[in-house]
Design a protein around this motif. Structure first.
Motif, short mmCIF file in Angstrom:
data_model
loop_
_atom_site.label_atom_id
_atom_site.label_comp_id
_atom_site.label_asym_id
_atom_site.label_seq_id
_atom_site.Cartn_x
_atom_site.Cartn_y
_atom_site.Cartn_z
N PHE A 1 0.74 -1.27 0.25
CA PHE A 1 0.04 -0.06 0.12
C PHE A 1 0.42 1.60 0.17
O PHE A 1 0.99 2.26 -0.60
CB PHE A 1 -0.68 -0.55 1.34
CG PHE A 1 -1.19 1.26 1.01
CD1 PHE A 1 -2.83 2.24 0.68
CD2 PHE A 1 -0.63 2.19 2.67
CE1 PHE A 1 -3.18 2.53 0.91
CE2 PHE A 1 -1.55 3.41 2.78
CZ PHE A 1 -2.16 3.62 1.37
N VAL A 2 1.24 1.31 0.98
CA VAL A 2 2.68 2.88 1.13
C VAL A 2 3.29 3.04 0.21
O VAL A 2 3.51 4.32 -0.27
CB VAL A 2 3.31 2.42 2.69
CG1 VAL A 2 4.21 1.48 2.78
CG2 VAL A 2 3.62 4.13 2.75
N HIS A 3 3.94 1.81 -0.32
CA HIS A 3 5.09 1.83 -1.47
C HIS A 3 4.36 1.64 -2.68
O HIS A 3 5.06 1.20 -4.03
CB HIS A 3 6.51 1.49 -1.25
CG HIS A 3 7.42 1.86 -0.91
ND1 HIS A 3 8.62 1.08 0.06
CD2 HIS A 3 7.28 3.56 0.56
CE1 HIS A 3 9.17 2.38 0.90
NE2 HIS A 3 8.12 3.43 0.93
N HIS A 4 3.20 1.78 -2.87
CA HIS A 4 2.29 2.24 -4.14
C HIS A 4 2.74 2.77 -5.69
O HIS A 4 2.44 3.54 -5.00
CB HIS A 4 1.30 1.29 -4.19
CG HIS A 4 0.04 1.08 -5.17
ND1 HIS A 4 0.32 0.89 -6.76
CD2 HIS A 4 -0.21 -0.50 -5.18
CE1 HIS A 4 -0.11 0.47 -7.59
NE2 HIS A 4 -0.16 -0.37 -6.23
N PRO A 5 2.92 2.82 -6.42
CA PRO A 5 3.53 3.94 -7.40
C PRO A 5 2.69 4.45 -7.89
O PRO A 5 2.75 5.71 -7.43
CB PRO A 5 4.16 3.22 -8.51
CG PRO A 5 5.14 2.12 -8.56
CD PRO A 5 4.03 1.30 -7.11
N ILE A 6 1.06 3.87 -8.01
CA ILE A 6 -0.01 4.48 -8.17
C ILE A 6 -0.67 5.29 -7.02
O ILE A 6 -0.88 6.63 -7.02
CB ILE A 6 -0.69 4.02 -9.08
CG1 ILE A 6 -0.72 3.53 -10.18
CG2 ILE A 6 -2.58 4.37 -9.11
CD1 ILE A 6 -1.24 2.25 -11.10
N LEU A 7 -0.47 4.96 -5.55
CA LEU A 7 -0.80 5.71 -4.73
C LEU A 7 -0.15 6.10 -3.78
O LEU A 7 -0.43 7.29 -3.71
CB LEU A 7 -0.91 3.92 -3.67
CG LEU A 7 -2.33 3.09 -4.07
CD1 LEU A 7 -3.03 1.73 -3.04
CD2 LEU A 7 -4.05 3.34 -4.43
N GLU A 8 1.21 6.49 -3.70
CA GLU A 8 2.25 7.03 -3.25
C GLU A 8 1.59 7.87 -3.81
O GLU A 8 2.43 9.59 -3.04
CB GLU A 8 3.20 6.55 -3.29
CG GLU A 8 3.99 7.36 -2.74
CD GLU A 8 4.11 7.43 -1.10
OE1 GLU A 8 3.55 7.62 -0.79
OE2 GLU A 8 5.63 6.94 -1.26
#
Ligand SMILES: *Cc1c(COP(=O)(O)O)cnc(C)c1O
Length: 415
Positions: A247-254
């Motif tokens: 979650f935290v290091h997701h390229p799209i979510l971050e």
């Protein structure tokens, strides 16, 4: 608990950070860090600052990639985001020529390992789908090496460090990009020590689809801030198809907090995690400084001062084996071989922070991050020469002084 002690206030001295990193943080960056008010991560000025950082970062990196932003943390944090698109079973060719690309290789092996492969060797998995190409310490990764490996393996991903800080070697980014394009691989590059030091535009390397850097080297923003990353649309589309398990290091979510949503720039970001107003203000100032000085001018200054340092230590009898411009990596004179750690520790005890290499062979590393003036270089040369003498090396100081004089006077004459 009865014996809990409260330690005295922690004082940390000012050192000369003459290593591979962290670099010397600009006073303006520290002033913005300490001068920012306490404001939460959804305050309009914090969100505006993040959007402005994103835009300045695109300029610093030389890219139109929408997915360009900072990852909270250090260089490895940005690299973890970049490598998060590598999924179990993915084929990868990774080029390793020193400590840092070696750790990138470990990261890739952890990401690409299947559940069985990871369980078989949890701390050092050896997935069948990953090929590590080892290039000897002190040598660069060349176009020929990359082309040959990618032609043979035709991987989904290829990865390399742009500048391998462990051995101080510049790898061939043009050759890497060309080979990725020729053989259909998506390139991933660790640009931790080249961004802000070398003059390059990432969009000039279309074979590379993911880039990750760090706050503390060429960007001169140690106060734990943001690791710059940038991803092409193709990288993002690939990730959309596979997903990734973070979650935290997701390229799209971050990217959302930086105002990048559904592949578009939006006016203000939405919550991803609690960003620090202090960090945003410091990073913002570091990017402003970089753009004011210009990446091109900085690159010239690094090349110029590195050459001076190299000439001076060569006059002391050292042999420089690196070709990066923010750092020299050297062998001591032959009669000093084996005493590298002693020399480094002697210097470090005097808050002159030089470094050994972190993997074999043992060499000495002296860096000049944000130490781009004659006085700073002369100070480094003087301290290093004093340490050499303290350990019993003899050299002719007049040769060293002459090397510096020649270098700096020649420059003044040329202006
Ligand atoms: C310094 C460095 C890293 C690690 O960066 P951190 O900020 O320590 O996380 C990774 N790769 C390269 C090439 C580096 O020079």
């Amino acid at each position: 608990m009865t014996n809990v002690s409260i330690f005295p206030q922690l004082d940390i001295p000012q050192t000369i950070a003459a290593g591979p990193g962290p670099g010397n943080t600009d006073a303006r960056v520290l002033a913005r860090f300490a001068g920012a008010g306490l404001a939460d991560h959804m305050h309009p000025d914090v969100l505006r600052g993040m959007v402005e950082c994103k835009q300045m970062l695109r300029e610093v990196m030389g890219t139109d990639n929408i997915h360009t932003y900072g990852v909270a943390g250090t260089g490895w944090s940005g690299l973890d985001v970049m490598f998060s698109a590598v999924m179990p079973g993915d084929s990868v060719v990774m080029f390793v020529n020193g400590t840092f690309s070696g750790i990138d290789g470990l990261t890739v092996r952890m990401k690409a390992a299947t559940a069985e492969e990871l369980a078989a060797n949890p701390m050092d998995p050896q997935p069948a789908s990953v090929t590590i190409i080892n290039v000897p310490h002190g040598q660069s990764v060349t176009a020929e090496i990359v082309d040959k490996a990618l032609a043979t393996h035709k991987p989904k991903w290829a990865a390399m460090a742009h500048w391998e800080t462990g051995s101080g070697r510049v790898n061939d980014i043009q050759g890497f990009s060309d080979a990725c394009e020729a053989h259909g691989a998506m390139g991933l590059v660790d640009a931790v020590s080249s961004l802000g030091v070398e003059n390059f535009r990432i969009d000039d390397y279309p074979g590379v689809h993911g880039w990750a850097s760090c706050p503390q080297k060429g960007i001169c923003c140690l106060p734990l801030t943001y690791a710059p990353v940038s991803f092409t649309d193709r990288y993002i589309d690939t990730l959309k198809q596979t997903g990734t398990r973070t979650f935290v290091h997701h390229p799209i979510l971050e990217a959302r907090h930086w105002g990048i949503i559904d592949g578009q720039d939006v006016a203000t970001g939405t919550y991803h995690r609690t960003h620090s107003a202090y960090a945003v203000a410091a990073f913002h100032e570091a990017l402003r400084i970089t753009l004011q000085q210009t990446v091109a001018q900085r690159a010239k200054d690094y090349a110029f001062h590195e050459a001076a340092l190299k000439e001076a230590v060569t006059a002391m009898g050292c042999d420089v084996t690196s070709n990066m411009t923010s750092l020299i990596v050297l062998n001591l004179p032959e009669d000093m071989a084996g005493r590298e750690m002693e020399l480094v520790q002697h210097c470090r005890a005097q808050n002159f922070g030089i470094w050994p290499t972190l993997s074999e062979p043992v060499q000495v590393r002296i860096g000049i991050l944000n130490l781009l003036n004659e006085a700073a270089i002369t100070d480094i040369v003087t301290r290093f020469g004093d340490a050499m003498r303290a350990l019993g090396v003899t050299f002719d100081q007049a040769d060293v002084t002459a090397a510096l004089d020649r270098h700096y006077r020649r420059a003044i004459a040329a202006e």
